[in-house]
Design an enzyme around this catalytic site. Structure first.
Site, short mmCIF file in Angstrom:
data_model
loop_
_atom_site.label_atom_id
_atom_site.label_comp_id
_atom_site.label_asym_id
_atom_site.label_seq_id
_atom_site.Cartn_x
_atom_site.Cartn_y
_atom_site.Cartn_z
CD GLU A 1 0.90 0.45 2.95
OE1 GLU A 1 0.86 1.71 2.84
OE2 GLU A 1 1.92 -0.15 3.37
N GLY B 1 6.44 0.19 3.72
CA GLY B 1 5.19 -0.18 3.07
C GLY B 1 5.43 -0.51 1.62
CD GLU B 2 7.15 2.13 -1.88
OE1 GLU B 2 7.88 1.35 -2.52
OE2 GLU B 2 7.38 3.34 -1.78
N GLY B 3 4.51 -2.87 -0.01
CA GLY B 3 4.71 -4.30 -0.24
C GLY B 3 6.17 -4.70 -0.20
#
Lengths: 317, 317
Positions: free
Chosen positions: B143, B284-286
Site C-alpha cells: 500500500e 510499506g508498498e509491499g
C-alpha cells in the site's frame, strides 16, 4: 573500503523516493557494499558460491550422526546439481564451484595431535585463496565435511574461551549421549591445542582442510575487494581465525544468517556481526549465505534503480 | 489446503539429500505452499505484487510527516518504475500492478464519523478482490497512503484492545509531539468506533480504501488458492480485520517480515504469525513482502530441484 564511493552511495541513498531510513538494513548493506566495490552506484552481476569439502580424523571418536563416506557422496551430489546449495545458488543467480580437499586423506584426530601439519594448512589456505574468481562481485563460501561442527566448536572454544559445552551443539543431529561425547572431544582438543598460538595456529591444529580453505577464500576476497556473505557456524569459525590474527579482517563480510547450531549466535556476537536471516537452517554447504545473496541483490537493486525525489517529482526529499 | 499435496510434499522433503530438518523454516514453508497450491512438488513462476493507494481524511489532524499530495506523486512513481517496490518486485521475478483508489476523494476523518460508508467499503473490497490475477501462484499486497499508519493503529487497537499508545508508532517519522498527537487521534477514533461491530465494520469505520482493498485481495487469494506473503503493519491491520471475522481466514498467508513500526510485532503475535525477515524496513508498498518472495522461491526450488538420497546414492536417508 573506498570512502568516496561510500559517501557517494550514502548521498544517493538520501535522495531516493522513500522516507529516510525506511529501507532499514538494506540501506546500510548497499553503502557497505559500495564502499568495498569502490563504486558509488554498484550492481551485482557475478556472485560466486564456493563449496569446500574435507574429511576429519576426529570422526573416529563418533562425533557425527552420519558416516564419513557421506562427504564424498555429497561432493558427487554437488557436482551433479542435486544438493540444496545447487538450487539456492541458482535461485540467487550465482555460479557455484566445488573443491574437494584430499577426501581420501582425512585430517588427524586432534585429540591425539595437530589436525594438520603446517604444510597441510598452507596448502588448504592456498586452495581457498585460488578458488576465488577475481571477476566475482560477491562471494559465499560454504562447506561439506562430516564431523566438521566438532573442529568448528573447538576453534570457537580455543579463540573465545569458556567451556567446551558452551560451543558444542548437535550438528546434523546427534542425541544427548552423542552431544556429551562430542563435548568431551572438543574439551580434549582445546586442552591439547588451545594455548598454542594465534588464530592461524588454532586453525591448523583444531581445524580442517575445508575450514582452512574457507579462511583462505575470505582473505583473498578482501584483497580482491569482493564482499563476502558468511554462512553458518563452520564458516564463522573459519572467519574467527582470521579476525584473531587481524582485527579488521572481516570488515568486508556480513553474516548471511544465524543457524540453528546452538553456538553460532554466540560466535556472531563475538565477531560483532548481526545476521541478515534467522530461519533455523543448519545445513552448511553455504546455504544460508546463498539465501542471503537475494537480500543483498535486492538492496543494491533499490539503490541503483530507484528514482530520486527530484527525478520523480515527489515532495519531501 | 489439500492434505494429499501436503503429505506428498512432506514425504518428498523427507527423502531429500540433507539431514532431517536442516533447511529449517524453508521446509515448513514449502509444505504449506504445496498444500495451498494442491501440488506435492510445486514451483513458483508467477508471483504478483499489487500496490493499492488511498488517501485519508484523518491527515487533516496532522498525523503524518509528509503532505497528502505525496500519495498521488508516489503512484506516478510506481507507474514509472522508480519506487523501491518496482525494484524489489523485479528482483523477485514478480509482476506488479498499481491500483489508485479515488485519491481525489479521501476517506472522512474518523475522529468525526466513519471513514467510509458501507458502499465505499464494499467498493474498495471489490477493487482488491478483482485485482488478483487468478493465474498468479503467489501474492504480495502492499500500500501507499500518506497517513495510513494512523488508521492501521486504530484498527489494531479496536480489534485487540489495550491503549492507543500501545499500537501507535512513528510511521514515516513523526517526532515526539507528532506521536502524541497521532496517539490522541487513534484514541478518539477507537472511542467513537471501537465497539461498533466485527472486523469488517471496524475496517469501514477506521480503515481506508487501500486497506480495505488489501483485505479484499487477501480474501480473494484464499478462494483462488494463491498463498499470500503479508507485508508490514498496514497489511497486518487489513489481515486482522479478516481474521476477526473468520478464525482461519489467514491460513493461506505467511508474514513476510517484521517492520520497524513499533506495533507490528504485537499484531503479528496476535495473528500467530512469525515473520520471515526482520530487517528494520518501514516503507510499506509491499516492500518486505516482495523481499520475502525470494525466500519462498528458494524454499520451493530446493524442494523441487534437490536429489533424493536414493537418486544421489548418498547414505543416511
Amino acid at each position: 573500503p573506498d570512502n568516496a564511493a561510500l559517501q557517494g552511495a550514502a548521498d544517493r541513498n538520501g535522495q531516493l523516493t522513500k522516507p529516510p531510513g525506511a529501507l532499514g538494513r538494506l540501506e546500510d548493506l548497499v553503502i557497505w557494499y559500495a564502499a568495498w566495490r569502490g563504486d558509488s552506484r554498484p550492481q551485482i552481476s557475478a556472485p560466486q558460491v564456493i563449496v569446500f569439502a574435507g574429511n576429519h580424523g576426529v570422526t573416529a571418536q563418533g562425533v557425527s550422526a552420519f558416516p564419513p563416506d557421506v562427504t564424498v557422496q555429497m561432493v558427487m551430489n554437488f557436482e551433479h546439481g542435486g544438493a540444496a546449495i545447487n538450487q539456492l545458488a541458482k535461485a540467487a543467480g550465482a555460479t557455484m564451484d566445488v573443491h574437494a580437499l584430499e577426501l581420501d586423506r582425512p585430517t588427524a584426530d586432534f585429540t591425539a595431535g595437530p589436525a594438520m601439519t603446517e604444510d597441510e594448512l598452507l596448502q588448504a589456505l592456498r586452495t581457498g585463496w585460488e578458488a576465488v574468481d577475481p571477476k566475482a562481485d560477491l562471494l559465499v563460501v560454504g562447506e561439506m565435511g562430516i564431523g566438521n561442527t566438532t573442529p568448528a566448536a573447538a576453534i570457537a572454544c580455543a579463540l573465545f574461551g569458556g567451556k567446551a559445552a558452551d560451543w558444542t551443539g548437535r550438528g546434523t543431529g546427534v542425541d544427548d549421549a552423542g552431544l556429551a561425547n562430542k563435548t568431551r572431544v572438543v574439551a580434549e582438543g582445546v586442552a591439547l591445542h588451545g594455548d598454542s598460538g594465534d588464530g592461524l595456529e588454532i586453525l591448523g591444529r583444531l581445524g580442517g582442510r575445508e575450514i582452512a580453505a574457507m579462511a583462505g577464500a575470505i582473505a583473498a576476497a578482501r584483497v580482491l575487494r569482493i564482499p563476502v556473505i558468511l554462512d553458518g557456524f563452520i564458516c564463522a569459525a573459519a572467519a574467527a581465525c582470521l579476525a584473531d590474527v587481524s582485527a579488521g579482517a572481516l570488515d568486508h563480510t556480513v553474516a548471511g544468517h544465524q543457524s540453528a547450531e546452538s553456538a553460532h549466535g554466540a560466535v556472531l556476537d563475538k565477531l560483532g556481526k548481526q545476521p541478515l536471516l534467522n530461519l533455523g537452517l543448519r545445513l552448511g554447504e553455504g546455504s544460508g549465505g546463498a539465501l542471503a545473496i537475494n537480500i543483498l541483490k535486492s538492496a543494491v537493486a533499490c539503490h541503483s534503480g530507484m528514482a530520486t525525489f527530484a527525478e520523480a517529482g515527489v515532495s519531501g526529499g
